[in-house]
Structure formats: structure tokens, C-alpha cells
Write a protein that holds these residues in place. Structure first.
Motif, PDB file in Angstrom:
ATOM      1  N   GLU A 132      -4.865 -13.190  15.632  1.00 35.78           N
ATOM      2  CA  GLU A 132      -4.124 -13.603  14.445  1.00 35.78           C
ATOM      3  C   GLU A 132      -4.874 -13.163  13.190  1.00 35.78           C
ATOM      4  OE1 GLU A 132      -1.892 -17.631  15.032  1.00 35.78           O
ATOM      5  OE2 GLU A 132      -3.911 -17.869  15.834  1.00 35.78           O
ATOM      6  N   SER A 133      -4.135 -12.768  12.189  1.00 36.68           N
ATOM      7  CA  SER A 133      -4.751 -12.389  10.920  1.00 36.68           C
ATOM      8  C   SER A 133      -3.879 -12.843   9.768  1.00 36.68           C
ATOM      9  CB  SER A 133      -4.976 -10.876  10.851  1.00 36.68           C
ATOM     10  OG  SER A 133      -3.754 -10.173  10.927  1.00 36.68           O
ATOM     11  N   ARG A 134      -4.524 -13.212   8.683  1.00 40.43           N
ATOM     12  CA  ARG A 134      -3.861 -13.594   7.437  1.00 40.43           C
ATOM     13  C   ARG A 134      -4.451 -12.723   6.338  1.00 40.43           C
ATOM     14  NH1 ARG A 134      -1.642 -15.386  11.078  1.00 40.43           N
ATOM     15  NH2 ARG A 134      -0.984 -17.528  11.500  1.00 40.43           N
ATOM     16  N   ILE A 135      -3.601 -11.961   5.672  1.00 47.37           N
ATOM     17  CA  ILE A 135      -4.063 -10.941   4.740  1.00 47.37           C
ATOM     18  C   ILE A 135      -3.479 -11.211   3.365  1.00 47.37           C
ATOM     19  CG2 ILE A 135      -3.805  -8.508   4.141  1.00 47.37           C
ATOM     20  CD1 ILE A 135      -4.002  -7.875   7.115  1.00 47.37           C
ATOM     21  N   ASN A 145       4.191  -8.678  19.037  1.00 51.00           N
ATOM     22  CA  ASN A 145       3.645  -8.652  17.681  1.00 51.00           C
ATOM     23  C   ASN A 145       4.684  -9.232  16.737  1.00 51.00           C
ATOM     24  OD1 ASN A 145       2.868  -7.911  15.018  1.00 51.00           O
ATOM     25  ND2 ASN A 145       1.730  -6.153  15.775  1.00 51.00           N
ATOM     26  N   ARG A 146       4.319 -10.312  16.089  1.00 53.42           N
ATOM     27  CA  ARG A 146       5.180 -10.928  15.088  1.00 53.42           C
ATOM     28  C   ARG A 146       4.462 -10.884  13.741  1.00 53.42           C
ATOM     29  NH1 ARG A 146       7.059 -16.459  18.267  1.00 53.42           N
ATOM     30  NH2 ARG A 146       8.485 -15.469  19.763  1.00 53.42           N
ATOM     31  N   SER A 147       5.192 -10.484  12.710  1.00 49.45           N
ATOM     32  CA  SER A 147       4.573 -10.420  11.385  1.00 49.45           C
ATOM     33  C   SER A 147       5.571 -10.844  10.319  1.00 49.45           C
ATOM     34  CB  SER A 147       4.050  -9.010  11.090  1.00 49.45           C
ATOM     35  OG  SER A 147       5.121  -8.083  11.003  1.00 49.45           O
ATOM     36  N   PHE A 148       5.022 -11.367   9.252  1.00 51.86           N
ATOM     37  CA  PHE A 148       5.825 -11.773   8.096  1.00 51.86           C
ATOM     38  C   PHE A 148       5.066 -11.357   6.840  1.00 51.86           C
ATOM     39  CE2 PHE A 148       6.701 -15.032   4.782  1.00 51.86           C
ATOM     40  CZ  PHE A 148       8.029 -14.692   4.541  1.00 51.86           C
ATOM     41  N   PHE A 158      -6.486  -3.247   3.502  1.00 47.59           N
ATOM     42  CA  PHE A 158      -6.906  -3.548   4.867  1.00 47.59           C
ATOM     43  C   PHE A 158      -6.560  -2.393   5.802  1.00 47.59           C
ATOM     44  CE2 PHE A 158      -6.286  -7.476   2.655  1.00 47.59           C
ATOM     45  CZ  PHE A 158      -7.236  -8.341   3.151  1.00 47.59           C
ATOM     46  N   LYS A 159      -7.219  -2.392   6.950  1.00 44.44           N
ATOM     47  CA  LYS A 159      -6.839  -1.532   8.058  1.00 44.44           C
ATOM     48  C   LYS A 159      -6.578  -2.441   9.246  1.00 44.44           C
ATOM     49  CE  LYS A 159      -8.138   2.671  10.536  1.00 44.44           C
ATOM     50  NZ  LYS A 159      -9.178   3.732  10.714  1.00 44.44           N
ATOM     51  N   GLU A 160      -5.354  -2.367   9.793  1.00 44.69           N
ATOM     52  CA  GLU A 160      -4.917  -3.356  10.764  1.00 44.69           C
ATOM     53  C   GLU A 160      -5.391  -3.038  12.174  1.00 44.69           C
ATOM     54  OE1 GLU A 160      -0.665  -3.438  11.195  1.00 44.69           O
ATOM     55  OE2 GLU A 160      -0.519  -1.312  10.728  1.00 44.69           O
ATOM     56  N   VAL A 161      -5.453  -4.079  12.993  1.00 45.42           N
ATOM     57  CA  VAL A 161      -5.738  -3.956  14.415  1.00 45.42           C
ATOM     58  C   VAL A 161      -4.459  -3.536  15.126  1.00 45.42           C
ATOM     59  CG1 VAL A 161      -6.395  -5.210  16.504  1.00 45.42           C
ATOM     60  CG2 VAL A 161      -7.573  -5.666  14.338  1.00 45.42           C
ATOM     61  N   GLU A 162      -4.573  -2.569  16.038  1.00 43.40           N
ATOM     62  CA  GLU A 162      -3.415  -2.113  16.788  1.00 43.40           C
ATOM     63  C   GLU A 162      -3.396  -2.753  18.167  1.00 43.40           C
ATOM     64  OE1 GLU A 162      -3.458   2.114  16.748  1.00 43.40           O
ATOM     65  OE2 GLU A 162      -3.264   2.245  14.569  1.00 43.40           O
ATOM     66  N   SER A 217       0.406  -8.775  -2.307  1.00 40.58           N
ATOM     67  CA  SER A 217       1.057  -8.652  -1.007  1.00 40.58           C
ATOM     68  C   SER A 217       0.342  -9.571  -0.027  1.00 40.58           C
ATOM     69  CB  SER A 217       0.987  -7.201  -0.509  1.00 40.58           C
ATOM     70  OG  SER A 217       1.527  -7.074   0.787  1.00 40.58           O
ATOM     71  N   ALA A 218       1.111 -10.372   0.721  1.00 38.18           N
ATOM     72  CA  ALA A 218       0.546 -11.288   1.710  1.00 38.18           C
ATOM     73  C   ALA A 218       1.230 -11.062   3.046  1.00 38.18           C
ATOM     74  CB  ALA A 218       0.717 -12.737   1.263  1.00 38.18           C
ATOM     75  N   GLN A 219       0.445 -11.004   4.113  1.00 36.77           N
ATOM     76  CA  GLN A 219       1.014 -10.767   5.436  1.00 36.77           C
ATOM     77  C   GLN A 219       0.305 -11.620   6.477  1.00 36.77           C
ATOM     78  OE1 GLN A 219       2.189  -6.814   6.572  1.00 36.77           O
ATOM     79  NE2 GLN A 219       1.378  -7.040   8.646  1.00 36.77           N
ATOM     80  N   ALA A 220       1.099 -12.205   7.366  1.00 39.64           N
ATOM     81  CA  ALA A 220       0.585 -12.941   8.516  1.00 39.64           C
ATOM     82  C   ALA A 220       1.028 -12.210   9.780  1.00 39.64           C
ATOM     83  CB  ALA A 220       1.118 -14.372   8.522  1.00 39.64           C
ATOM     84  N   THR A 221       0.082 -11.926  10.678  1.00 42.08           N
ATOM     85  CA  THR A 221       0.363 -11.181  11.906  1.00 42.08           C
ATOM     86  C   THR A 221      -0.170 -11.954  13.102  1.00 42.08           C
ATOM     87  OG1 THR A 221       0.166  -9.083  10.720  1.00 42.08           O
ATOM     88  CG2 THR A 221       0.058  -8.986  13.108  1.00 42.08           C
ATOM     89  N   ASP A 222       0.623 -12.013  14.151  1.00 39.05           N
ATOM     90  CA  ASP A 222       0.245 -12.689  15.388  1.00 39.05           C
ATOM     91  C   ASP A 222       0.512 -11.739  16.548  1.00 39.05           C
ATOM     92  OD1 ASP A 222      -0.289 -14.364  17.502  1.00 39.05           O
ATOM     93  OD2 ASP A 222       1.382 -15.734  17.147  1.00 39.05           O
TER      94      ASP A 222
END
Length: 727
Positions: free
Chosen positions: A437-440, A395-398, A467-471, A419-424
């Protein structure tokens, strides 16, 4: 102890403490490490545009409770769901709980001992600095920091629930040398105890057009054992007030053991028994380093680097017996190894015209490898060959955020943020490869209008996208086979039922998106009293829940029922709450030292792709209520507390196949605190719930039949004694 897969997955990655800030007379942002002065929590909350509720150290010390969870159960703003979970806005599962402004550490932060907590912050909306995942709001638990004061504190307690004992020990040491830039502290905590579960269980079936017929009845007895040992240290180097370097290593070991035996007598009269054992061990090590620098009289920078390692072993096994003869035996093992790295940077400054700006970014990398093993009667399950015995995820996030709290005028304040977040997330299980992948993007806006001559009353309005994130475990294809429908090979693994569905992940799961609006009016009654009326709504897209469906699966030649996470369409929730905290001395100086607190709320919700009329948010009750009081005796160093809460019975339709009934519950707890000397205190408390037997029903409804499982579980009272001393 509550060790979950998600808590293992996050691997203490957010171990860096968030700075606690105040503003000095010159406008400089300076760190605060100890609460001083006479400002009450009620007065402090009025300074925040978003209506932040503060539970400060003074109130924590006076409470006499031991855990963060116990403290939150007293708070009028916190609701308790039908299954006992705490949260905000009567929306179970939608409250973000942070530790020092970051994701939780191993076990839930609500299980922390209050000896190590400085204060608790509660915001019932989404704010940019807390991240995009607080749909119902955020509870931020801030740990105590090293101060320039040498002291030692100890706390020892014992409690019993249903005759099963539990003991706790805490030791903290704070040390500094006058004139030295170095200071340090360390904390040691130990906990060991047992729990007891007793239930009467039964199952009935109704085939289409027929009435319910009893399948079996019996009883379930379980016993659990929890053990925890943890230690942490803070070593701080500070150069005047301009620069601080902090090293905070910590280590923890937690063990959770459970044993349960279910005895069933089917309608046929042939008795069966199922015995199961579970054991989880979790070992964690983290090494965070933090640097803080005061760049000018109005600005400050903060950089944190953290490395963490984790190891966990979980084992489940069971034996089935029919008519006294030994039946099949199953074994399931998971070994997890992982780690994480995180880099956090933030910058805060005060600009002209009343602007207070906060900027920040976070880079995180988490990884984990899981080795699986499943056996039936000593034979390895070949049904899982397609997925392999090894799973790995990364899991990588920024994340970046900007937030401006602006004093628009003497009466109006604004808090605006983004707030902006990118998760892979990548999951690898032999031939099964998934990338999620998600871009929030999460904007938020809070307005506060002061009302009254002394500006003590506030009218607030908040709107935010959250948001509610995927685990990670929600994406895994590796199944958890139901123990009552075991498998060994694809050829011999027959069909199961909706009531014995296998658990599995869902590769196409999407994060939830929510648009929240909150309007509130807070009326102050003296320094420590207020009444707050709040109206809120949440519109949720891609609502995540559970679905039970019949699928062709790689571990069986026949289709099997599986329960998996899924997006269930859209949902909405509306609610109204009234909260009150009243100290009688705020009304009359001669009144007894009595404080009353309480709340009452109503809520309703719907989920679009779940059949009605019971298609509510999971475990949400139509109403809830709390009432509590604290009384200090005149002339005697004794304080009494009493708290009660109510929740009604409720049917919830969780999916097209499953509906759940939970009976009403009334909980009462009381404590007495004796301040023996200025440095020593004795606390005696108790908690009980009514009715003594809690009735729960799980129904599984398909086209041809309805299966109902009944569980009447026994409730036990808890009695606690704790001694606290400063040396």
C-alpha cells in the motif's frame, strides 16, 4: 515491438483521450481538434508557465519520420541514454510517457506511427494534472481526433536493417455529413518485420589475488520477428458545441518471436551450444466511452468510463548441447488473463482575477491471473510447489488533483497544484500473500517571469515532489530461472553464480520519492527560434534499482543467487543543459530556408548505498550532445534533414555486485522528402551508428572472484522508403 510485463499489466487502462484545450475571447474553455492559424510551436510553448514544449501537427508532417520515437530523437530537449532509451534530463527510466494524458496502451506509445498523432507535449517537471510520477518530466502523446472533414489517408513503407526487411501499412478514414450531429473515423495499422543480432561473446574470471583467466569465448546469433495488427474507431455524437458523446472501441494483436544460438568454446576445449526460442502474443480489447459537456461560458466537465480485456501467452524454451551431444531441454510458459475498469472525471473553469482551475479524479481497478509452467527434460519442476502454478494480483488506485494557473500580473504567472494518490496492490501465489500500500502526496509550483518588451523571453522556476511507483511484477515471488543454471527439484537444484542469478520480486519494495528543482531561461529569436539554458537537480529517497544477493529460496535446497528490485538508499542528480532551435529566416528574411537544432548537456549523480566511484544513476552519461538541421530547396518540392547525436563511454556501478561498461556511440540519420503533388509524398531515409561494433562489459564482483562477460555486438544501418497519400 516492445511488449513488456508492465505494458501487459496496465491493460490499456488509461485509454481515454485527454481533452485538448484553448480559450476563446470570452474566456470559455473549448476543445480544439485541429491546429489552425499561423502560430508556431515556439510561440505556443511560451504560453505555458511550466515551459511546455509543443511539437505540433505541422512540424510532425514536415519531419518525414515515421515513429514517435524518431520524432523525439530529433527534439533537442530529449536525451538518449547509453542503452538507447529516450527520456528527459539525462535520467533514463525517470520520464513519464503518457498517451492522451493517461498511462500507455499495450506497447510503448513511442512506437506509434505519427500518422495517428496530433501533437506531442513535453514538460521537464511534475505537474498535478499529469500525476505524481514524472520525476524527470512527462512526454504526453496526443492522438488525432475525428474532425468535420471527410478524408482518407494511406501510408506504406518498407525498410531494411542488415538485410532484414520490415513493412508497414496505415489506413485512416474520417467522415462526416454536413448538418448531422454524427461523425466517425477509423484507423487500421499493420506491421511485420525481422531483426538481426550478431555478437562475439566471452567470459573471464579473476580469483582473489590472480589475473583474469579466460573461461570461454564464442559467438551469439539471433533473429527476431515482429507482427502487429490493430484497428480502432471513433463514433462521435455532438449537439452544437455544448455536449459530445464519444465511443472509441479498439482491438490489437501483437506477436514477438525471437530465436538465438550461443556457441561457446571453454578453455577446456569442449564446445557447448545453447539454443533458445521466445514467443509472446498479446491480444487486447478496450471499450471507452466519454461524455463532455460545456456547463457555462467559462467551465466544462468531462466523464470517461473504460473497460478493457487482455490476454497474453509467452513461451520460452531452450536446448543445451555439449560436444555435439544433445543436453538438457527446458521450457517456461506464462499465460496471463486480465482486465481493468477506470472512471475519470474532470472539471475546468476560469475564475475572476486570471485564475484557471482544473479539478479531476480517477478510480481504477486492474486484475490479472498468471498461470506458470516450468519443465526440465519433460519433467515438471516440483521446486515451485510452494508457490503454486497460479499467481494473481489486483491493483486498486484512487487519484485526485487540483491545479490553478494564475496570471499574477502582466509579467508573472503561477502554476500551483496538488496531486494525491492511494494505491493498494495485492499479490497471491499459493502460500505467498503480499499487500503493498502507498499514499502519495505530490505538490508542485511553477513560476514564470516574462522579460523583454514583447514578453517573448521567459525566466522559469519549478519545484515539485514526485514519485516512481512500484510495479506489480516487482512484488512477485515466482522466479525466472536462469537458463544456464536450470532447476527441476529442490534436491537437485544446485547453487548458481552472480552471473547466472535467478530473477525474483521483492515484497518490501517501496516507491521512490523525489524532490525536483528546475531553473531555466528561454530567449526567443523570432517566431520559431529560441535558446534555452536549464539547471536542474533531483534529490531521490528510497532509490529503486537491482541487487544481486545469495538467498535461501524455496525452489532449491542450496542458497541461490537472485537478482531482484530493491531500494538502494538515496540518490541525487545535478545537470546543466543548453538547447537551441534556430530558423535562419528569423534572422534575415532573405536567408535560405534552413533550420538548425541542437543541444548539449552535462550531468552527474551518486547513489548512496552503492560503492563508488561509479555509483551513478543507471545508464546516465556524463555528457550528451545533438546537432540537426532541415533545409528546403528553393523552387523544388524537396526537403532534407540530418541529425547526429553523441554519447561517451561510461562505467556504471548498478549494485554492490554488478558494474556495466557501455562504449561510446555516435548516431547519424538523414532523410529526403519529395512532395510529388499536394496530396502525395515520397520519403527516403537512413540511419547508422558508429562504431560499427558496440563493446559492452558486465562484471560481477563478489568477495572471492570477479566474473567479466564481454559482448561485442554488430550494428547495422537502416534504410527506409515511405509513400504517403491523401485520397
Amino acid at each position: 515491438m516492445n511488449i513488456t510485463h508492465r505494458s501487459i499489466a496496465i491493460v490499456l487502462l488509461a485509454s481515454q483521450p485527454a481533452a485538448v484545450w484553448a480559450d476563446d475571447a470570452s474566456g470559455a474553455a473549448v476543445p480544439v481538434v485541429q491546429v489552425t492559424g499561423a502560430q508556431s510551436d515556439a510561440e505556443a510553448r511560451r504560453q505555458f508557465v511550466a515551459g511546455k514544449i509543443i511539437i505540433g501537427r505541422k512540424r510532425i508532417e514536415e519531419s518525414g519520420v515515421r515513429k514517435v520515437e524518431d520524432m523525439l530523437r530529433r527534439e533537442p530537449a530529449v536525451t538518449v541514454s547509453s542503452d538507447g532509451r529516450i527520456g528527459l534530463l539525462n535520467m533514463p527510466g525517470y520520464t513519464q510517457i503518457l498517451l492522451d494524458g493517461q498511462a500507455p496502451v499495450g506497447r510503448s506509445p513511442t512506437e506509434l506511427d505519427l500518422v495517428s498523432v496530433e501533437k506531442i507535449e513535453i514538460v521537464k517537471s511534475s505537474m498535478a494534472e499529469y500525476g505524481p510520477f514524472g520525476v524527470a518530466g512527462t512526454i504526453n502523446i496526443i492522438t488525432r481526433k475525428t474532425t468535420r472533414k471527410t478524408e482518407t489517408e494511406i501510408a506504406a513503407g518498407i525498410e531494411t536493417t542488415g538485410g532484414e526487411p520490415k513493412v508497414t501499412m496505415d489506413l485512416s478514414r474520417n467522415s462526416s455529413v454536413q448538418g448531422s450531429p454524427l461523425r466517425y473515423s477509423f484507423q487500421l495499422s499493420a506491421e511485420a518485420g525481422s531483426g538481426l543480432e550478431r555478437s562475439n561473446i566471452s567470459e573471464s574470471i579473476a580469483v582473489r589475488g590472480q589475473s583474469d583467466q579466460l573461461r570461454w569465448h564464442g559467438q551469439s546469433d539471433g533473429k527476431s520477428r515482429q507482427e502487429m495488427l490493430s484497428g480502432s474507431m471513433d463514433v462521435i455524437w455532438q449537439r452544437a458545441d455544448d455536449e459530445t458523446l464519444t465511443l472509441s472501441p479498439s482491438i490489437a494483436t501483437m506477436i514477438d518471436k525471437n530465436a538465438a544460438r550461443d556457441i561457446r568454446l571453454p578453455a577446456s576445449g569442449v564446445e557447448s551450444a545453447d539454443t533458445a526460442w521466445d514467443r509472446i502474443r498479446l491480444d487486447m480489447l478496450r471499450v471507452p466511452v466519454r461524455w463532455e459537456s460545456k456547463l457555462s461560458s467559462t467551465s466544462k466537465a468531462d466523464v470517461s468510463v473504460m473497460t478493457a480485456f487482455i490476454r497474453s501467452n509467452s513461451a520460452s524454451s531452450g536446448i543445451d548441447a555439449i560436444a555435439g551431444a544433445r543436453g538438457s531441454e527446458w521450457l517456461s510458459l506464462d499465460k496471463r488473463r486480465g482486465g481493468s475498469q477506470a472512471l475519470d472525471m474532470s472539471y475546468r473553469t476560469r475564475l475572476a482575477n486570471g485564475h484557471n482551475v482544473k479539478l479531476g479524479s480517477t478510480i481504477r481497478h486492474m486484475r490479472q491471473v498468471i498461470r506458470h509452467r516450468y519443465e526440465l527434460d519433460g519433467a515438471r519442476a516440483s521446486a515451485f510447489d510452494l508457490l503454486g502454478a497460479r499467481s494473481a494480483w489486483r491493483n486498486r488506485s484512487f487519484r485526485v488533483f487540483v491545479q490553478d494557473e494564475w496570471e499574477l500580473s502582466e509579467k508573472v504567472d503561477v502554476n500551483a497544484g496538488m496531486s494525491a494518490q492511494a494505491t493498494d496492490i495485492q499479490v497471491s501465489e499459493n502460500r505467498y500473500q503480499v499487500r503493498n500500500e502507498s499514499r502519495i502526496l505530490s505538490p508542485s509550483l511553477h513560476l514564470s517571469r516574462k522579460i523583454g518588451k514583447d514578453d517573448a523571453n521567459h525566466l522559469r522556476l519549478s519545484i515539485a515532489r514526485s514519485f516512481k511507483e512500484v510495479e506489480e511484477d516487482d512484488l512477485s515471488a515466482h522466479p525466472e530461472i536462469h537458463p544456464l543454471a536450470p532447476c527441476i527439484s529442490a534436491a537437485s537444484c544446485g547453487p548458481n553464480s552472480a552471473a547466472t542469478a535467478d530473477k525474483v520480486g521483492n515484497a518490501i519494495l517501496r516507491p521512490e520519492r523525489a524532490l525536483g528543482m528546475t531553473a531555466s531561461y528561454e530567449h526567443a529569436i523570432g517566431a520559431g527560434s529560441h535558446v534555452n539554458v536549464e539547471l536542474y537537480s533531483r534529490q531521490i529517497d528510497d532509490k529503486m534499482g537491482k541487487e544481486i544477493i545469495l538467498l535461501s529460496v524455496p525452489w532449491s535446497a542450496d542458497p541461490r543467487h537472485v537478482i531482484r528490485p530493491a531500494n538502494l538508499g538515496d540518490a541525487r542528480s545535478l545537470g546543466l543543459s543548453v538547447e537551441m532551435e534556430l530558423a535562419l529566416r528569423d534572422i534575415a528574411a532573405e536567408a535560405p530556408k534552413l533550420a538548425i537544432r541542437g543541444s548539449a548537456g552535462i550531468a552527474e549523480s551518486t547513489v548512496s548505498n552503492v560503492p563508488g566511484p561509479e555509483n551513478k544513476l543507471d545508464r546516465q552519461t556524463p555528457w550528451n550532445a545533438k546537432l540537426g538541421s532541415s533545409y528546403s530547396m528553393e523552387g523544388f518540392p524537396i526537403t532534407f534533414d540530418a541529425d547526429a547525436s553523441w554519447a561517451p563511454s561510461v562505467w556504471i556501478r548498478t549494485s554492490a555486485v554488478e558494474r556495466i561498461y557501455v562504449a561510446r556511440v555516435f548516431t547519424f540519420e538523414a532523410s529526403a522528402k519529395w512532395q510529388m503533388t499536394p496530396d502525395r509524398r515520397l520519403i527516403v531515409g537512413m540511419r547508422s551508428a558508429s562504431p560499427r561494433t558496440r563493446h559492452t562489459i558486465h562484471q560481477y564482483i563478489t568477495n572471492d572472484e570477479r566474473v567479466s562477460r564481454y559482448d561485442d555486438s554488430r550494428r547495422f544501418s537502416t534504410i527506409r522508403v515511405q509513400f504517403e497519400s491523401s485520397l
